[in-house]
Design a protein around this motif. Structure first.
Motif, PDB file in Angstrom:
ATOM      1  N   LYS A   1       0.850  -1.176   0.000  1.00 27.99           N
ATOM      2  CA  LYS A   1       0.000   0.000   0.000  1.00 27.99           C
ATOM      3  C   LYS A   1       0.894   1.237   0.000  1.00 27.99           C
ATOM      4  CE  LYS A   1      -3.586   2.140   2.861  1.00 27.99           C
ATOM      5  NZ  LYS A   1      -4.354   2.031   4.090  1.00 27.99           N
ATOM      6  N   GLY A   2       0.415   2.324  -0.525  1.00 24.13           N
ATOM      7  CA  GLY A   2       1.144   3.586  -0.476  1.00 24.13           C
ATOM      8  C   GLY A   2       1.658   4.039  -1.827  1.00 24.13           C
ATOM      9  N   THR A   3       1.862   5.357  -1.937  1.00 24.65           N
ATOM     10  CA  THR A   3       2.330   5.953  -3.185  1.00 24.65           C
ATOM     11  C   THR A   3       3.839   6.140  -3.209  1.00 24.65           C
ATOM     12  OG1 THR A   3       2.015   8.175  -2.300  1.00 24.65           O
ATOM     13  CG2 THR A   3       0.155   7.189  -3.497  1.00 24.65           C
TER      14      THR A   3
ATOM     15  N   GLU B   1       6.405  10.899   1.228  1.00 25.75           N
ATOM     16  CA  GLU B   1       6.762  11.004   2.648  1.00 25.75           C
ATOM     17  C   GLU B   1       5.565  10.753   3.559  1.00 25.75           C
ATOM     18  OE1 GLU B   1       8.345  14.422   5.667  1.00 25.75           O
ATOM     19  OE2 GLU B   1       9.190  14.377   3.645  1.00 25.75           O
ATOM     20  N   LYS B   2       4.392  11.236   3.157  1.00 31.36           N
ATOM     21  CA  LYS B   2       3.203  11.052   3.992  1.00 31.36           C
ATOM     22  C   LYS B   2       2.441   9.778   3.676  1.00 31.36           C
ATOM     23  CE  LYS B   2       2.546  15.891   4.978  1.00 31.36           C
ATOM     24  NZ  LYS B   2       1.619  16.988   5.102  1.00 31.36           N
ATOM     25  N   ASP B   3       2.847   9.071   2.629  1.00 34.81           N
ATOM     26  CA  ASP B   3       2.193   7.822   2.251  1.00 34.81           C
ATOM     27  C   ASP B   3       3.244   6.841   1.732  1.00 34.81           C
ATOM     28  OD1 ASP B   3       0.127   6.010   1.771  1.00 34.81           O
ATOM     29  OD2 ASP B   3      -0.316   6.824  -0.212  1.00 34.81           O
ATOM     30  N   PRO B   4       4.140   6.368   2.613  1.00 35.50           N
ATOM     31  CA  PRO B   4       5.219   5.482   2.164  1.00 35.50           C
ATOM     32  C   PRO B   4       4.695   4.121   1.705  1.00 35.50           C
ATOM     33  CG  PRO B   4       5.144   5.546   4.540  1.00 35.50           C
ATOM     34  CD  PRO B   4       4.154   6.563   4.057  1.00 35.50           C
ATOM     35  N   VAL B   5       5.461   3.477   0.859  1.00 36.89           N
ATOM     36  CA  VAL B   5       5.135   2.112   0.449  1.00 36.89           C
ATOM     37  C   VAL B   5       5.364   1.208   1.658  1.00 36.89           C
ATOM     38  CG1 VAL B   5       5.771   0.222  -1.091  1.00 36.89           C
ATOM     39  CG2 VAL B   5       5.768   2.574  -1.940  1.00 36.89           C
ATOM     40  N   ARG B   6       4.405   0.348   1.932  1.00 33.78           N
ATOM     41  CA  ARG B   6       4.490  -0.509   3.110  1.00 33.78           C
ATOM     42  C   ARG B   6       3.655  -1.764   2.919  1.00 33.78           C
ATOM     43  NH1 ARG B   6       1.203   3.819   3.224  1.00 33.78           N
ATOM     44  NH2 ARG B   6      -0.817   3.608   4.194  1.00 33.78           N
TER      45      ARG B   6
ATOM     46  N   ASP C   1      -1.126  -2.619   9.463  1.00 38.41           N
ATOM     47  CA  ASP C   1      -0.390  -1.788   8.517  1.00 38.41           C
ATOM     48  C   ASP C   1       0.963  -1.470   9.139  1.00 38.41           C
ATOM     49  OD1 ASP C   1       0.633   0.419   7.037  1.00 38.41           O
ATOM     50  OD2 ASP C   1      -1.395   1.051   6.506  1.00 38.41           O
TER      51      ASP C   1
ATOM     52  N   TRP D   1       3.050   0.773   8.627  1.00 35.89           N
ATOM     53  CA  TRP D   1       3.243   2.203   8.886  1.00 35.89           C
ATOM     54  C   TRP D   1       2.665   2.581  10.259  1.00 35.89           C
ATOM     55  CZ3 TRP D   1       6.088   6.104   7.654  1.00 35.89           C
ATOM     56  CH2 TRP D   1       5.667   7.404   7.939  1.00 35.89           C
TER      57      TRP D   1
ATOM     58  N   GLN E   1       5.357   1.626  12.891  1.00 34.28           N
ATOM     59  CA  GLN E   1       6.737   1.787  12.442  1.00 34.28           C
ATOM     60  C   GLN E   1       7.720   1.916  13.593  1.00 34.28           C
ATOM     61  OE1 GLN E   1       7.209   5.314  10.155  1.00 34.28           O
ATOM     62  NE2 GLN E   1       6.173   6.606  11.615  1.00 34.28           N
TER      63      GLN E   1
END
Length: 71
Positions: free
Chosen positions: A24-26, A29-34, A51, A53, A56
């Motif tokens: 998931k994620g783009t 910085e505010k939506d890291p791949v994870r 999740d 994130w 973390q």
């Protein structure tokens, strides 16, 4: 302070579930791949989700949670 003794498990059952792992994620910085792990009932209802994130700061907890799903 009053001490209490845990009673233990009142009920347990073994049930088939579907466990999915996805990315998931783009990548921002505010939506890291994870990695996201979800546990689904066979009727399609979501039972639990984890999740990476969200936890973390607790990588050890994440690894332990993944291990329990795989055993």
């Amino acid at each position: 302070m009053e001490s209490r003794i845990a009673r233990g498990t009142d009920h347990a059952r073994c049930q088939e579930v579907i466990i999915t792992e996805s990315v998931k994620g783009t990548g921002g910085e505010k939506d890291p791949v994870r990695k996201v792990i979800q546990v689904w009932a066979k009727d399609g209802s979501l039972i639990a989700a984890r999740d990476s994130w969200d936890i973390q700061s607790s990588y050890e907890d994440w690894e332990r949670w993944q291990w329990t799903l795989n055993t």
